[in-house]
Design a protein around this motif. Structure first.
Motif, PDB file in Angstrom:
ATOM      1  N   PRO A  95       0.782  -1.206   0.072  1.00 53.93           N
ATOM      2  CA  PRO A  95      -0.028  -0.158   0.004  1.00 53.93           C
ATOM      3  C   PRO A  95       0.835   1.255   0.032  1.00 53.93           C
ATOM      4  CG  PRO A  95      -1.121  -1.752   1.454  1.00 53.93           C
ATOM      5  CD  PRO A  95       0.306  -2.269   1.112  1.00 53.93           C
ATOM      6  N   LEU A  96       2.071   1.261   0.354  1.00 52.47           N
ATOM      7  CA  LEU A  96       2.724   2.319   0.578  1.00 52.47           C
ATOM      8  C   LEU A  96       2.997   2.794  -0.917  1.00 52.47           C
ATOM      9  CD1 LEU A  96       5.488   2.030   3.496  1.00 52.47           C
ATOM     10  CD2 LEU A  96       3.679   3.509   3.393  1.00 52.47           C
ATOM     11  N   TYR A  97       3.253   1.989  -1.596  1.00 51.17           N
ATOM     12  CA  TYR A  97       3.964   2.262  -2.976  1.00 51.17           C
ATOM     13  C   TYR A  97       2.795   2.179  -4.383  1.00 51.17           C
ATOM     14  CZ  TYR A  97       8.223   2.248  -0.562  1.00 51.17           C
ATOM     15  OH  TYR A  97       9.350   2.346   0.041  1.00 51.17           O
ATOM     16  N   GLN A  98       1.614   1.675  -3.867  1.00 53.61           N
ATOM     17  CA  GLN A  98       0.783   1.511  -4.744  1.00 53.61           C
ATOM     18  C   GLN A  98       0.450   2.529  -5.792  1.00 53.61           C
ATOM     19  OE1 GLN A  98      -2.791  -0.014  -3.107  1.00 53.61           O
ATOM     20  NE2 GLN A  98      -2.167  -2.416  -3.052  1.00 53.61           N
ATOM     21  N   THR A  99       0.737   3.742  -5.427  1.00 51.88           N
ATOM     22  CA  THR A  99       0.179   5.009  -6.272  1.00 51.88           C
ATOM     23  C   THR A  99       1.538   5.574  -6.513  1.00 51.88           C
ATOM     24  OG1 THR A  99      -0.200   6.193  -4.212  1.00 51.88           O
ATOM     25  CG2 THR A  99      -1.914   5.300  -5.138  1.00 51.88           C
ATOM     26  N   VAL A 100       2.735   5.074  -6.261  1.00 52.77           N
ATOM     27  CA  VAL A 100       3.987   5.710  -6.412  1.00 52.77           C
ATOM     28  C   VAL A 100       4.452   5.490  -7.854  1.00 52.77           C
ATOM     29  CG1 VAL A 100       6.356   6.062  -5.650  1.00 52.77           C
ATOM     30  CG2 VAL A 100       4.521   5.723  -4.122  1.00 52.77           C
ATOM     31  N   PHE A 101       4.550   4.289  -8.303  1.00 57.16           N
ATOM     32  CA  PHE A 101       5.474   3.990  -9.475  1.00 57.16           C
ATOM     33  C   PHE A 101       4.471   3.560 -10.718  1.00 57.16           C
ATOM     34  CE2 PHE A 101       7.776   2.753  -5.962  1.00 57.16           C
ATOM     35  CZ  PHE A 101       9.213   2.961  -6.273  1.00 57.16           C
ATOM     36  N   GLU A 102       4.424   4.069 -11.917  1.00 57.42           N
ATOM     37  CA  GLU A 102       3.925   3.731 -13.147  1.00 57.42           C
ATOM     38  C   GLU A 102       4.013   2.631 -13.593  1.00 57.42           C
ATOM     39  OE1 GLU A 102       4.079   6.886 -16.069  1.00 57.42           O
ATOM     40  OE2 GLU A 102       3.505   8.691 -14.701  1.00 57.42           O
ATOM     41  N   LYS A 103       5.159   2.023 -13.475  1.00 55.76           N
ATOM     42  CA  LYS A 103       5.570   0.719 -13.679  1.00 55.76           C
ATOM     43  C   LYS A 103       6.758   0.270 -13.020  1.00 55.76           C
ATOM     44  CE  LYS A 103       8.978   2.262 -17.540  1.00 55.76           C
ATOM     45  NZ  LYS A 103       9.087   2.238 -18.865  1.00 55.76           N
ATOM     46  N   ARG A 104       6.847  -1.056 -12.786  1.00 54.90           N
ATOM     47  CA  ARG A 104       7.930  -1.657 -11.914  1.00 54.90           C
ATOM     48  C   ARG A 104       9.342  -1.305 -12.734  1.00 54.90           C
ATOM     49  NH1 ARG A 104       5.790  -7.158  -9.028  1.00 54.90           N
ATOM     50  NH2 ARG A 104       3.531  -6.073  -8.472  1.00 54.90           N
ATOM     51  N   THR A 105      10.340  -1.123 -11.810  1.00 56.61           N
ATOM     52  CA  THR A 105      11.742  -0.963 -12.491  1.00 56.61           C
ATOM     53  C   THR A 105      12.653  -1.616 -11.369  1.00 56.61           C
ATOM     54  OG1 THR A 105      13.383   0.449 -13.137  1.00 56.61           O
ATOM     55  CG2 THR A 105      11.792   1.417 -11.491  1.00 56.61           C
ATOM     56  N   ASP A 106      13.503  -2.044 -11.895  1.00 58.84           N
ATOM     57  CA  ASP A 106      14.915  -2.738 -11.379  1.00 58.84           C
ATOM     58  C   ASP A 106      16.142  -1.829 -11.396  1.00 58.84           C
ATOM     59  OD1 ASP A 106      13.274  -4.952 -10.272  1.00 58.84           O
ATOM     60  OD2 ASP A 106      13.703  -6.138 -12.097  1.00 58.84           O
ATOM     61  N   ASN A 107      16.024  -1.005 -12.129  1.00 61.84           N
ATOM     62  CA  ASN A 107      17.068  -0.223 -12.651  1.00 61.84           C
ATOM     63  C   ASN A 107      17.039   1.433 -11.994  1.00 61.84           C
ATOM     64  OD1 ASN A 107      19.489   0.944 -13.817  1.00 61.84           O
ATOM     65  ND2 ASN A 107      18.555   1.480 -15.956  1.00 61.84           N
TER      66      ASN A 107
ATOM     67  N   ASN B 181      14.362 -11.332  12.964  1.00 63.45           N
ATOM     68  CA  ASN B 181      13.339 -12.398  12.847  1.00 63.45           C
ATOM     69  C   ASN B 181      12.022 -11.963  12.812  1.00 63.45           C
ATOM     70  OD1 ASN B 181      12.519 -14.981  12.927  1.00 63.45           O
ATOM     71  ND2 ASN B 181      13.282 -15.438  14.795  1.00 63.45           N
ATOM     72  N   SER B 182      11.476 -12.386  11.670  1.00 63.65           N
ATOM     73  CA  SER B 182      10.152 -11.677  11.583  1.00 63.65           C
ATOM     74  C   SER B 182       9.286 -12.413  10.606  1.00 63.65           C
ATOM     75  CB  SER B 182      10.443 -10.074  11.285  1.00 63.65           C
ATOM     76  OG  SER B 182       9.207  -9.403  10.468  1.00 63.65           O
ATOM     77  N   ASN B 183       7.925 -12.099  10.791  1.00 63.83           N
ATOM     78  CA  ASN B 183       6.795 -12.479   9.708  1.00 63.83           C
ATOM     79  C   ASN B 183       6.235 -10.823   9.242  1.00 63.83           C
ATOM     80  OD1 ASN B 183       5.426 -11.631  12.066  1.00 63.83           O
ATOM     81  ND2 ASN B 183       4.048 -13.135  12.293  1.00 63.83           N
ATOM     82  N   ALA B 184       6.925  -9.912   9.370  1.00 65.43           N
ATOM     83  CA  ALA B 184       6.331  -8.735   8.789  1.00 65.43           C
ATOM     84  C   ALA B 184       6.526  -8.633   7.263  1.00 65.43           C
ATOM     85  CB  ALA B 184       7.370  -7.587   9.578  1.00 65.43           C
ATOM     86  N   SER B 185       5.395  -7.804   6.704  1.00 65.24           N
ATOM     87  CA  SER B 185       5.248  -7.893   5.140  1.00 65.24           C
ATOM     88  C   SER B 185       6.637  -6.868   4.932  1.00 65.24           C
ATOM     89  CB  SER B 185       4.104  -7.171   4.865  1.00 65.24           C
ATOM     90  OG  SER B 185       3.069  -7.953   5.201  1.00 65.24           O
ATOM     91  N   PRO B 186       7.393  -7.189   4.017  1.00 61.17           N
ATOM     92  CA  PRO B 186       8.768  -6.418   3.599  1.00 61.17           C
ATOM     93  C   PRO B 186       8.172  -5.356   2.769  1.00 61.17           C
ATOM     94  CG  PRO B 186       8.771  -8.528   2.402  1.00 61.17           C
ATOM     95  CD  PRO B 186       7.677  -8.640   3.489  1.00 61.17           C
ATOM     96  N   VAL B 187       8.677  -4.155   2.918  1.00 60.19           N
ATOM     97  CA  VAL B 187       8.383  -3.029   1.949  1.00 60.19           C
ATOM     98  C   VAL B 187       9.657  -2.665   1.177  1.00 60.19           C
ATOM     99  CG1 VAL B 187       7.634  -0.846   1.817  1.00 60.19           C
ATOM    100  CG2 VAL B 187       6.857  -1.908   3.631  1.00 60.19           C
ATOM    101  N   LEU B 188      10.936  -2.576   1.556  1.00 62.86           N
ATOM    102  CA  LEU B 188      12.168  -2.622   1.188  1.00 62.86           C
ATOM    103  C   LEU B 188      12.831  -3.504   1.732  1.00 62.86           C
ATOM    104  CD1 LEU B 188      12.488   1.533   1.368  1.00 62.86           C
ATOM    105  CD2 LEU B 188      12.081  -0.005  -0.732  1.00 62.86           C
ATOM    106  N   SER B 189      13.709  -4.246   0.832  1.00 64.24           N
ATOM    107  CA  SER B 189      14.407  -5.482   1.271  1.00 64.24           C
ATOM    108  C   SER B 189      15.998  -5.188   0.733  1.00 64.24           C
ATOM    109  CB  SER B 189      13.919  -6.627   0.974  1.00 64.24           C
ATOM    110  OG  SER B 189      12.638  -6.997   1.058  1.00 64.24           O
ATOM    111  N   TYR B 190      16.765  -5.766   1.645  1.00 65.97           N
ATOM    112  CA  TYR B 190      18.342  -6.143   1.116  1.00 65.97           C
ATOM    113  C   TYR B 190      18.301  -7.101   0.061  1.00 65.97           C
ATOM    114  CZ  TYR B 190      19.021  -3.755   5.637  1.00 65.97           C
ATOM    115  OH  TYR B 190      18.833  -2.490   6.662  1.00 65.97           O
ATOM    116  N   ALA B 191      19.542  -7.426  -0.512  1.00 65.15           N
ATOM    117  CA  ALA B 191      19.778  -8.229  -1.468  1.00 65.15           C
ATOM    118  C   ALA B 191      19.800  -9.828  -0.824  1.00 65.15           C
ATOM    119  CB  ALA B 191      21.496  -8.210  -1.793  1.00 65.15           C
TER     120      ALA B 191
END
Length: 642
Positions: A419-431, A444-454
């Motif tokens: 929900p934080l990013y649903q209205t932010v990006f017009e298209k997905r990008t990895d670049n 150690n968590s069952n939280a929903s990841p929003v931003l993740s490391y490699a």
């Protein structure tokens, strides 16, 4: 062969009477011979032989005539094939879910089924009728005629196992005939497990002529400017669709936009621009199939400023003051020792920005704040202990921190659907330019990841109690430890975390999903709020939370539409409700699920089958006919046999 009145068979003793009469008439006479009568003697012998045959024939005929007459009065019959179920009660299960709006050769499936029930159910037939929402126990067709004619489509899906449980609770250990009328959309085999082997089951699956359907799946805000909202309408098609679909947007009764949609790959997202002000209306399409999913109601309230308080060192809070500007937020920054706890319940978002030690009093206050629908953001300090952080997080979620690891990590993955990013990006990008951190806590968590490391662990995770949100960073984000403050992601991330979903965005609830709404409202002890529109109103479950109220809608309202939250005559908020789109795919018909039971093609046929299988074959009329035949035969013998 059996007899309804076997006691009448005692009258067969009356057959003795014609036998006695016959014996009396056939007694022997002594023969006397006279002279000169030789020719008369021969004639007498022949006549005597003929008379004896006639009397035997008459005796047999009369015996058979009398026997047939007595047997006819005893009413003989042959036992019915299904006589063991002759005392069963009739139970009719009628599916009135939205998929029954589909059109068959004789109109909408539900209306056709109701019409056949009204026309072909015998007037003296007692039965119980169960639908998705209504029950009529031990009734007849005339008593419920108006109820059936006014039967509405239900958003409650056809759950056969639930209906069978309801029937068994009411009719426990009662022998039953079960007649199921359903289009079998979304019916699963597990739903049949409660059908008793001792209860005959008949089923009728009225089928739609066409399986094509178009549904509006949802409405969301895909973007916004200073003056306009960009609205995205998701449309989905089922089956083979060739024609373009007209689409209209109404604010109340006023048409504000219109277009034509051509579905590609049976799905489409259509964009509309709406002025950035109150909207209370719906978007509608036109197709020739189901009606319930052709409209989607939604409300947008004029944006209100969110109240945000940032707790931390003033020097570290400066970057947030550039995000939470005064035109959209009421921002307060304070250090921990200067915090006024009484102001917390008036806030929408609390940000803990690298507090070294979170006191227990603040933890308790924020827990109550979160339970009342507030948003809490935790940015840990490198100087914090894991014990203190975990003691705080244990009151909100299952997130637990491990040791601080002094290892550079890049933030490489974005949860675009969050929900934080649903209205932010017009298209997905990895670049994009990856932010990084120099040190981070292991988690150690069952939280929903929003931003993740490699390594797939989260840099920013979230948890929710459905009305409030918890956002947790796994690393400090000061400029010494991270370049995240220079990343393009920081503005939409914190901006959207600072928004109160109850005050901004689209208000469109799904009926039956037991969603909650928290409003700023002061109510007296016995005061309640109501949800109302021009057609209906209801009182939701409500919980007073100091200066707020939490509303829970459960399975209400019964019909979709635009509603208002009313405190007396005061409108607190405009909201909308829609039915879940669980019935839209008509191709999910499971035609073979009832193969082990008796299939019928109409209401009339099921009653005819039951009647013929359980009605004995009466043969007394044949014995009456035989009596008449023997009577005629006796007259013929009397006349023609010499």
């Amino acid at each position: 062969m059996q007899f309804k009145h076997p006691e009448i068979l005692y009258f067969l003793f009356l057959l003795v009477i014609p036998i006695l009469v016959h014996l009396f008439q056939l007694r022997r006479f002594k023969t006397e011979y006279f002279t000169n009568v030789r020719f008369l003697k021969e004639l007498s012998i022949q006549t005597r032989k003929s008379s004896k045959i006639k009397k035997w024939l008459l005796l047999a005929t009369r015996l058979l005539l009398l026997a047939c007459l007595i047997i006819a009065f005893a009413q003989p019959f042959f036992k019915a094939k299904d006589s063991q179920h002759s005392g069963n009660e009739m139970i009719i299960i009628l599916d009135n879910s939205f998929s029954m709006q589909a059109k068959g050769s004789r109109g909408e499936l539900l209306k056709r089924s109701v019409q056949e029930l009204l026309e072909d159910t015998p007037g003296d037939q007692r039965f119980s009728l169960v639908t998705n929402t209504e029950t009529f126990w031990d009734t007849d067709i005339k008593s419920i005629q108006k109820d059936l004619q006014n039967l509405q489509y239900s958003s409650t899906p056809f759950q056969l196992d639930f209906l069978l449980t309801k029937i068994e609770t009411k009719k426990h250990n009662v022998p039953k005939d079960i007649f199921i009328i359903t289009d079998a959309v979304n019916v699963q085999s597990k739903n049949l497990e409660k059908l008793s082997e001792n209860s005959p089951v008949y089923y009728w699956i009225p089928s739609a002529e066409h399986k094509n359907n178009v549904s509006i799946e949802g409405v969301s805000i895909s973007g916004q400017s200073e003056t306009f909202y960009e609205i995205k309408v998701d449309v989905k098609g089922y089956g083979e669709l060739e024609n373009d679909i007209p689409m209209s947007v109404y604010n109340g009764k006023n048409l504000v936009a219109k277009t034509v949609v051509k579905l590609e790959d049976n799905k489409k997202s259509v964009q509309f621009n709406l002025p950035k002000k109150d909207f209370h209306g719906y978007v509608a399409i036109e197709d020739n199939s189901l009606n319930y999913d052709n409209s989607y109601y939604f409300s947008i309230s004029k944006p209100e400023k969110s109240n945000v308080i940032v707790i931390g060192e003033n020097q570290k809070n400066n970057f947030l003051s550039r995000i939470y500007t005064s035109d959209e937020f009421n921002l307060t920054t304070t250090e921990l020792n200067g915090l006024d706890y009484n102001t917390i319940e008036k806030q929408d978002v609390i940000i803990l920005n690298e507090i070294k030690d979170i006191p227990q009093a603040l933890t308790t206050t924020l827990k109550a704040f979160y339970e009342k629908g507030g948003n809490v953001v935790l940015i840990p300090s490198a100087e914090s202990t894991t014990q203190n952080l975990n003691a705080f997080l244990g009151n909100f979620s299952g997130i637990q921190f491990g040791s601080l690891q002094n290892q550079e990590k890049q933030i490489t993955k974005i949860a675009f659907s969050h929900p934080l990013y649903q209205t932010v990006f017009e298209k997905r990008t990895d670049n994009f330019q990856y932010p990084k951190v120099n040190a981070a806590f292991s988690v150690n968590s069952n939280a929903s990841p929003v931003l993740s490391y490699a390594d797939q662990s989260f840099f920013l995770g979230s948890a929710t109690n459905k009305i409030g949100n918890l956002y947790v960073f796994s690393a400090p984000i000061n400029k010494t430890n991270s370049n995240f403050q220079n990343s393009p992601l920081i503005v939409p991330t914190f901006f959207n975390m600072g928004q109160n979903n109850q005050k901004t965005g689209i208000s469109a609830f799904i009926i039956g999903e037991n969603q909650n709404l928290v409003l700023d409202a002061l109510l007296s002890k016995d005061e309640v709020v109501t949800i109302a529109n021009d057609d209906s109103d209801f009182i939701p479950m409500q919980q007073i939370l100091n200066n707020k109220i939490k509303l829970t809608f459960g399975d209400y309202p019964e019909q979709s539409g635009n509603f208002s939250v009313m405190k007396g005559k005061e409108v607190l908020k405009k909201i909308s409700f829609n039915h879940p789109r669980t019935e839209s795919n008509l191709s999910l018909t499971n035609d073979n699920i009832f193969d082990n039971f008796t299939s019928v093609t109409s209401v009339e046929s099921v009653f005819n089958d039951i009647h013929s299988a359980r009605t004995g074959n009466e043969v007394w009329n044949y014995f009456i006919l035989a009596t008449l035949l023997f009577l005629v035969l006796e007259l013929l013998i009397q006349k023609f046999v010499k």
